[in-house]
Design an enzyme around this catalytic site. Structure first.
Site, PDB file in Angstrom:
ATOM      1  N   SER A  38      38.874  39.028  -6.479  1.00 17.95           N
ATOM      2  CA  SER A  38      37.864  38.060  -6.023  1.00 17.95           C
ATOM      3  C   SER A  38      38.441  36.776  -5.441  1.00 17.95           C
ATOM      4  O   SER A  38      37.687  35.963  -4.894  1.00 17.95           O
ATOM      5  CB  SER A  38      36.917  37.709  -7.170  1.00 17.95           C
ATOM      6  OG  SER A  38      35.964  38.724  -7.361  1.00 17.95           O
ATOM      7  N   LYS A  62      37.478  35.784  -1.949  1.00 17.82           N
ATOM      8  CA  LYS A  62      36.267  35.046  -1.596  1.00 17.82           C
ATOM      9  C   LYS A  62      36.562  33.675  -0.989  1.00 17.82           C
ATOM     10  O   LYS A  62      35.686  33.079  -0.354  1.00 17.82           O
ATOM     11  CB  LYS A  62      35.357  34.911  -2.810  1.00 17.82           C
ATOM     12  CG  LYS A  62      34.762  36.240  -3.287  1.00 17.82           C
ATOM     13  CD  LYS A  62      33.837  36.039  -4.478  1.00 17.82           C
ATOM     14  CE  LYS A  62      33.102  37.312  -4.852  1.00 17.82           C
ATOM     15  NZ  LYS A  62      33.909  38.234  -5.650  1.00 17.82           N
ATOM     16  N   SER A  99      30.955  33.987  -8.633  1.00 17.25           N
ATOM     17  CA  SER A  99      31.721  35.109  -8.090  1.00 17.25           C
ATOM     18  C   SER A  99      30.846  36.322  -7.816  1.00 17.25           C
ATOM     19  O   SER A  99      31.262  37.466  -7.991  1.00 17.25           O
ATOM     20  CB  SER A  99      32.886  35.504  -9.011  1.00 17.25           C
ATOM     21  OG  SER A  99      33.887  36.198  -8.289  1.00 17.25           O
TER      22      SER A  99
END
Length: 342
Positions: A117, A120, A175
């Site tokens: 993640s 991102k 997230s």
């Protein structure tokens, strides 16, 4: 285009956001330090070596050999990329004094890794540059039907209408993978087109060791980056006041309407132990914010922004630690190198 560096402040930030540090701290980010060794008038290649300006350098622009970096970034020469520390067992680790452009620790920073993640942050850069915070985004079937086991979701339903600003908070603080897909589709129409556009944007930053196929970092063998590339992306993001304020948030309420016009909301609470106070960085450093991520193949991944008492900026990265907990533990050890670099 919104979010222009330094001149268009607070376009994305909500007054309802609770921050972990005073917003005034962020306004002191200064960029190049006067005691930095200048790299102007010298082209710098991806691997940190000076590149002569000759006509025989005609390789593809996406290759590492031909990617030239801007003057305001820290360069990590290959000879400085061999640090070893028994306490840092992650695949890659990088600590940069970003105010003075000093490499304090560099371990395998050009090695290919899965970022989970942490990906991102690249999607956030695209959102800040190419979307408007007041845009209304309609959640698609694709964004609302992510089925991968363990994927963190905000719970959006097809037809929901939400602002781009709230999606960015949902993506960076919570997230949410569905938020990431919604952002990508709004900007480019599809995730595939978004990934293509994003990769070109990243190459322009010098991040030529990166190839992303989605907006969120859920595992794909063809979705990868390097520690140094993540530094370049994060360094660019820190030029935007709005981004720095968002990553400080510890609590935020995202609101939207469903397809029937009924109001929905999601209370977002940061799980970053530095921001919640359950973990303290070494004495003299303040955690401003960052992004974590973890998958089975990526391990624990973490990128963070810190400041010291003199308001100097540090970007610290851990990739493929043995766990999310291990990423934070190893980052704290990595930060001890700040004292050695003074």
């Amino acid at each position: 285009m919104i979010g222009t560096k330094k001149k268009m402040k607070n376009k994305w930030v909500s007054a309802g956001c609770v921050c972990a540090a005073l917003i005034g701290i962020c306004s002191l980010l200064t960029g190049c330090s006067v005691d930095t060794v200048p790299v102007s008038d010298t082209q710098i290649s991806y691997d940190g070596q000076a590149a002569s300006d000759t006509s025989d350098n005609n390789s593809d622009n996406s290759s590492a050999d031909s990617t030239l970096l801007s003057e305001d970034v820290c360069i990590v020469p290959q000879k400085s990329n061999t640090a070893t520390d028994a306490a840092i067992t992650a695949d890659a680790a990088l600590l940069i004094d970003d105010s003075r452009h000093k490499v304090l620790y560099a371990q395998n920073v050009y090695g290919t890794e899965y970022p989970a993640s942490v990906s991102k942050i690249a999607t956030a850069l695209m959102a800040i540059k190419y979307a408007n915070p007041d845009d209304t985004v309609t959640i698609s079937n694709n964004a609302s039907h992510i089925t991968e086991y363990g994927a963190r979701l905000c719970g959006f339903q097809e037809g929901d209408k939400i602002s781009m600003k709230d999606l960015l908070y949902c993506m960076l603080i919570y997230s949410g993978n569905d938020a990431s897909v919604a952002i990508a589709e709004h900007i480019s129409g599809s995730e595939a087109e978004f990934a293509s556009k994003m990769n070109k944007e990243l190459v322009a930053l010098g991040a030529s060791g990166t190839h992303f196929v989605n907006s969120h970092g859920l595992h794909d063998d063809n979705h990868y980056t390097t520690a140094y590339d993540l530094y370049l992306i994060f360094h660019e993001l820190l030029k935007y006041d709005d981004f720095r304020e968002i990553i400080q948030c510890t609590k935020y309420t995202a609101t939207w309407e469903n397809a029937q016009g009924k109001k929905q909301s999601l209370e977002i609470v940061s799980s970053d132990p530095y921001l919640t106070g359950s973990k303290q960085p070494p004495k003299g450093l303040t955690a401003i914010g960052g992004k974590s991520g973890a998958t089975v193949k990526a391990g624990g991944c973490l990128i963070m922004y810190f400041q010291d008492k003199k308001k100097r900026d540090y970007i610290s990265i851990i990739l493929k630690a043995d766990s999310s907990y291990g990423a934070y533990t190893q980052m704290n050890h990595l930060l001890e190198y700040v004292k050695r670099g003074k």
